[in-house]
Design a protein around this motif. Structure first.
Motif, mmCIF file in Angstrom:
data_model
loop_
_atom_site.group_PDB
_atom_site.id
_atom_site.type_symbol
_atom_site.label_atom_id
_atom_site.label_comp_id
_atom_site.label_asym_id
_atom_site.label_seq_id
_atom_site.Cartn_x
_atom_site.Cartn_y
_atom_site.Cartn_z
ATOM 1 N N SER A 7 43.332 59.361 -6.719
ATOM 2 C CA SER A 7 44.015 60.577 -7.179
ATOM 3 C C SER A 7 43.013 61.717 -7.295
ATOM 4 O O SER A 7 41.945 61.563 -7.881
ATOM 5 C CB SER A 7 44.665 60.335 -8.547
ATOM 6 O OG SER A 7 45.675 59.366 -8.451
ATOM 7 N N ASN A 36 39.663 66.598 -10.845
ATOM 8 C CA ASN A 36 40.904 66.593 -11.622
ATOM 9 C C ASN A 36 40.742 67.420 -12.880
ATOM 10 O O ASN A 36 39.622 67.749 -13.301
ATOM 11 C CB ASN A 36 41.293 65.153 -11.974
ATOM 12 C CG ASN A 36 41.735 64.360 -10.750
ATOM 13 O OD1 ASN A 36 42.784 64.625 -10.180
ATOM 14 N ND2 ASN A 36 40.923 63.385 -10.335
ATOM 15 N N ALA A 67 42.154 60.905 -22.020
ATOM 16 C CA ALA A 67 42.672 61.426 -20.751
ATOM 17 C C ALA A 67 41.583 61.426 -19.686
ATOM 18 O O ALA A 67 41.833 61.084 -18.522
ATOM 19 C CB ALA A 67 43.219 62.838 -20.959
ATOM 20 N N CYS A 68 40.377 61.803 -20.091
ATOM 21 C CA CYS A 68 39.253 61.802 -19.146
ATOM 22 C C CYS A 68 38.986 60.387 -18.644
ATOM 23 O O CYS A 68 38.755 60.165 -17.443
ATOM 24 C CB CYS A 68 38.010 62.376 -19.811
ATOM 25 S SG CYS A 68 38.097 64.158 -20.099
ATOM 26 N N ASN A 105 44.721 66.652 -9.520
ATOM 27 C CA ASN A 105 45.789 66.492 -10.505
ATOM 28 C C ASN A 105 45.495 67.242 -11.794
ATOM 29 O O ASN A 105 44.352 67.545 -12.123
ATOM 30 C CB ASN A 105 45.975 65.014 -10.832
ATOM 31 C CG ASN A 105 46.590 64.252 -9.678
ATOM 32 O OD1 ASN A 105 47.676 64.582 -9.223
ATOM 33 N ND2 ASN A 105 45.878 63.247 -9.191
ATOM 34 N N ALA A 140 41.094 58.024 -18.426
ATOM 35 C CA ALA A 140 42.193 57.621 -17.544
ATOM 36 C C ALA A 140 41.895 58.010 -16.094
ATOM 37 O O ALA A 140 42.188 57.260 -15.160
ATOM 38 C CB ALA A 140 43.500 58.262 -18.010
ATOM 39 N N PHE A 141 41.270 59.175 -15.899
ATOM 40 C CA PHE A 141 40.950 59.629 -14.550
ATOM 41 C C PHE A 141 39.802 58.845 -13.917
ATOM 42 O O PHE A 141 39.804 58.606 -12.712
ATOM 43 C CB PHE A 141 40.586 61.112 -14.566
ATOM 44 C CG PHE A 141 41.760 62.040 -14.422
ATOM 45 C CD1 PHE A 141 42.639 61.915 -13.359
ATOM 46 C CD2 PHE A 141 41.982 63.059 -15.349
ATOM 47 C CE1 PHE A 141 43.727 62.773 -13.215
ATOM 48 C CE2 PHE A 141 43.057 63.923 -15.212
ATOM 49 C CZ PHE A 141 43.934 63.786 -14.149
ATOM 50 N N VAL A 143 42.031 68.236 -16.992
ATOM 51 C CA VAL A 143 42.706 67.886 -18.240
ATOM 52 C C VAL A 143 42.985 69.192 -18.975
ATOM 53 O O VAL A 143 42.081 70.000 -19.196
ATOM 54 C CB VAL A 143 41.851 66.953 -19.120
ATOM 55 C CG1 VAL A 143 42.526 66.728 -20.477
ATOM 56 C CG2 VAL A 143 41.603 65.631 -18.412
ATOM 57 N N LEU A 202 46.415 66.837 -15.930
ATOM 58 C CA LEU A 202 46.967 65.989 -16.983
ATOM 59 C C LEU A 202 47.007 66.796 -18.279
ATOM 60 O O LEU A 202 45.974 67.195 -18.819
ATOM 61 C CB LEU A 202 46.104 64.739 -17.160
ATOM 62 C CG LEU A 202 46.534 63.736 -18.230
ATOM 63 C CD1 LEU A 202 47.969 63.277 -18.011
ATOM 64 C CD2 LEU A 202 45.592 62.535 -18.224
ATOM 65 N N ASN A 203 48.212 67.072 -18.749
ATOM 66 C CA ASN A 203 48.366 67.836 -19.984
ATOM 67 C C ASN A 203 48.208 66.930 -21.201
ATOM 68 O O ASN A 203 48.831 65.867 -21.264
ATOM 69 C CB ASN A 203 49.750 68.494 -20.036
ATOM 70 C CG ASN A 203 49.914 69.585 -18.986
ATOM 71 O OD1 ASN A 203 48.945 70.213 -18.580
ATOM 72 N ND2 ASN A 203 51.151 69.808 -18.549
ATOM 73 N N VAL A 204 47.404 67.355 -22.140
ATOM 74 C CA VAL A 204 47.263 66.645 -23.415
ATOM 75 C C VAL A 204 47.457 67.699 -24.499
ATOM 76 O O VAL A 204 46.506 68.197 -25.103
ATOM 77 C CB VAL A 204 45.896 65.952 -23.546
ATOM 78 C CG1 VAL A 204 45.870 65.093 -24.802
ATOM 79 C CG2 VAL A 204 45.584 65.101 -22.325
#
Length: 708
Positions: free
Chosen positions: A691, A624, A679-680, A694, A682-683, A626, A696-698
């Protein structure tokens, strides 16, 4: 006492008493107890981490009637002597504790006495009393030490340990046969003292040593002298009966080759040992380990298991000895796993049979059936447990067990705990209750993360978040000074067991391999790879050089690929899945001026992530992305002219960049390293295990960077 030893001169133990420090505690017997305990716990030749207990008895005013009463302060349940503080002590009325013998119903009702200890508590804010409390309470001495020194246990675990004790100490040390710690053992100690008035200590069969004194200092010196005499006796006898452990059967590899074999094998072993939950590993090729595992007697002694309960509880019933030659080729992972699988199945079946053959109607359910200690003759010892501290301590305890076996074999014949006694200790309901009271594992407990460029900025923030969530991390950076600073920060903030370090330039394959080898040797492998290392170059097309272009693509694209490639190799050895997280950028999606090299490299990173996700799903490895933007705090990315270049491109001053970037976002927020770390997590924290692929924009909300 030893005729050849003065009160401050010892050969086999460390005399650490400082008269000046002790003088500051004059009149404070509890303070002196803590001081003495810390000194004893500082020397691992005297007792293991978390093992042993100490006590003192003092007169204090009873808050209920104002009368003077005798109070015993004793190390409470759990904790370690070396770091013991007042909060780790239990305080009990001595007379009430001793009066419990009036309601004691016999050894078959031992466990019910533990709750009754609470009726003897003097200081309601003190630690819960341990099972060893009555062992101190029924002895009349003001200061008592109960330790597990290897030299003493070697005698205690010898076939004729009682006779050796009598002869060595000429009747000044008593003997009590093996018995599980508890109320009855306290009564046995008192009976031994009554039958042998004037003795200076008691040896507990297969267990440890009790010594005492009228003052804290007297107890300390008595303890050192008795252990010194045991150690001296061992030294004089080792080798007399013949070569240690029957002599060497094989030779060790050279150190570099041992490390290479261990790093190659550790992830495979970790995969087997993690069949029920993720385990953290530890490796040692300590000389004491090599002497044992290379010996002719290994096959006879290893299956016997350990003797001292403290050793046994942490190392399991027996180790797994690998049927591998030191120089075996370990490169064919599939063949290696097929070769090792039967040994692990046999061990698990042995443990299941051990449980079934010795369980009681009320025994707790069988626990993890995998080995804790794994021995590789000619190479070293691996240990696996729930976290780094536990597995490191298990390794230390097995070295203690090796020392005991070595000593016992030198003076007599080593004996281990009978299997039923061992089971009754391991599955003791009181031990189970202690396990149930422990905090639940954190989200990343048992996980190992390697984050590139983690000595500062985003990488360090990710590493911190992961450690705080229970993971261990491999810190790395190409700047060794910066890496050393990060190492010192993590050691101070999280402790030495939370991390390992490796110098790493992601453009160099040999350094990448060394970093993953460091992860394997320190922790057993890797579960999470975060490709975070990066740099930025902002130039117009005409100013952009070929050197600039190559550097950007070497670090960002090729570096991400090679680190992922090496990480996937380890994950496949483990066969327990994993995560690859790539820290890319909003610039992978957004076109901007003066950004051809950096932006296109980031776009390549993003698509490489998609390609890897498509390929690795079958291995249970999630990939994934970020996408941060404008993370300025403590980041190397803003060095080397990048900030100036971006400021020029947008027509603002360098110092105005943070506000400029925040203003252009939908949320109007400045992005910090901690935001990327969140964010990391969260994955990888468990909620997104299904998942992959994906983004994930931060970035505070940059509409042009929306993926969909």
């Amino acid at each position: 006492m030893l005729e050849s030893t003065t009160k401050t001169e010892f050969k086999h133990v460390s005399y650490l008493w400082d008269e000046g420090e002790a003088a500051k505690l004059a009149g404070d017997e509890v303070g002196l107890l803590i001081y003495r305990s810390n000194l004893l716990g500082a020397d691992l030749r005297l007792t293991n981490y978390g093992g042993g207990n100490t006590s003192c008895k003092v007169m204090a005013k009873d808050p209920l009637n104002g009368q003077e009463t005798e109070v015993m302060w004793v190390k409470g349940s759990g904790g370690d002597l070396g770091t013991l503080k007042r909060s780790g002590l239990a305080a009990l009325y001595v007379d009430r504790l001793r009066s419990l013998k009036n309601v004691y119903r016999g050894i078959e009702h031992e466990d019910e006495m533990v709750e009754l200890f609470n009726h003897s508590i003097f200081d309601l804010s003190s630690k819960a009393p341990s099972i060893d409390t009555p062992l101190h309470g029924f002895l009349p001495f003001k200061h008592i030490d109960h330790l597990h020194p290897d030299a003493a246990i070697a005698i205690a675990a010898a076939k004729d340990g009682k006779k050796i004790t009598e002869e060595l100490f000429e009747g000044t040390i008593g003997w009590v046969d093996w018995q599980r710690p508890g109320f009855d053992l306290g009564l046995q100690l008192r009976q031994c003292l009554n039958e042998n008035p004037g003795i200076r200590g008691i040896m507990l069969g297969s267990h440890g040593l009790f010594t005492w004194g009228d003052t804290a200092y007297d107890s300390y010196i008595n303890t050192l002298e008795v252990i010194e005499q045991c150690a001296e006796y061992m030294e004089q006898n080792i080798g007399k009966k013949g070569p240690v452990f029957g002599g060497a059967k094989i030779e060790s590899l050279e150190e570099a080759d041992r490390k290479k074999q261990a790093a190659a094998l550790a992830p495979v072993l970790r995969g087997f040992c993690s069949s029920e939950r993720h385990m953290i590993g530890h490796f040692t090729d300590d000389a004491r380990v090599l002497e044992f595992i290379n010996s002719n007697d290994l096959d006879r002694l290893a299956p016997m298991g350990t003797s001292c309960p403290d050793h046994f509880l942490r190392t399991k019933i027996s180790p797994l000895v690998l049927d591998l030659k030191p120089d075996d080729d370990l490169s064919d992972v599939k063949a290696l796993k097929e070769r090792l699988a039967p040994a692990f199945e046999e061990y698990r079946q042995m443990y299941a049979d051990y449980y079934e053959n010795h369980k009681h109607p009320n025994s707790p359910a069988v626990r993890d059936k995998n080995p804790v200690i794994i021995l590789y003759p000619g190479v070293g010892m691996f240990s696996f447990s729930k976290d780094k501290q536990t597995t490191r301590v298990a390794s230390e305890f097995y070295i203690n067990a090796i020392n005991v076996m070595k000593g016992a074999e030198a003076v007599s014949e080593y004996t281990s705990l009978p299997r039923q006694e061992a089971f009754d200790i391991e599955y003791w309901l009181l031990e189970e209750a202690k396990l149930q009271r422990m905090p639940k594992p954190k989200a990343l407990s048992g996980k190992i993360a390697l984050i590139t460029g983690s000595a500062g900025g985003i990488g360090k923030a990710i590493a911190k978040r992961f450690v705080e969530e229970g993971a261990v991390v491999v810190l790395n950076d190409m700047n060794e000074e910066r890496l050393q600073e990060a190492s010192e920060e993590f050691k101070s903030q999280y402790g030495k067991d939370s991390y390992a370090t490796a110098a790493l330039d992601v453009t160099k394959n040999d350094e990448i391999q060394q970093a993953f080898d460091a992860a394997a040797l320190a922790f057993g492998g890797v579960d999470i790879v975060v490709n975070n290392a990066g740099l930025s170059i902002s130039k117009t097309i005409e100013d952009h050089t070929e050197k600039d272009w190559d550097l950007l693509y070497d670090v960002l694209v090729k570096g991400q690929f090679m680190v992922t490639q090496a990480g996937v190799e380890v994950m496949r050895k483990q066969d327990i899945g994993g995560d690859v997280l790539n820290i890319v950028s909003k610039n992978a999606l957004v076109s901007g001026p003066n950004n051809a090299g950096y932006g296109s490299a980031k776009a390549a990173q993003l698509h490489l992530s998609r390609l890897n996700a498509a390929e690795l799903g079958g291995d249970g490895i999630r990939v994934n992305v970020v996408n941060p933007d404008a993370v300025i705090s403590d980041s190397n990315i803003w060095a080397g002219g990048w900030a100036e270049g971006r400021a020029k491109a947008y027509g603002v001053k360098v110092e105005e960049l943070p506000a400029f970037y925040a203003k252009r976002t939908l949320l109007g927020e400045i992005i910090l390293p901690e935001d990327i770390a969140n964010a990391c997590f969260a994955f990888v924290g468990g909620l997104l295990n299904k998942s992959t692929g994906n983004v994930l924009n931060v970035d505070g909300g940059v509409a042009m960077a929306f993926v969909r």
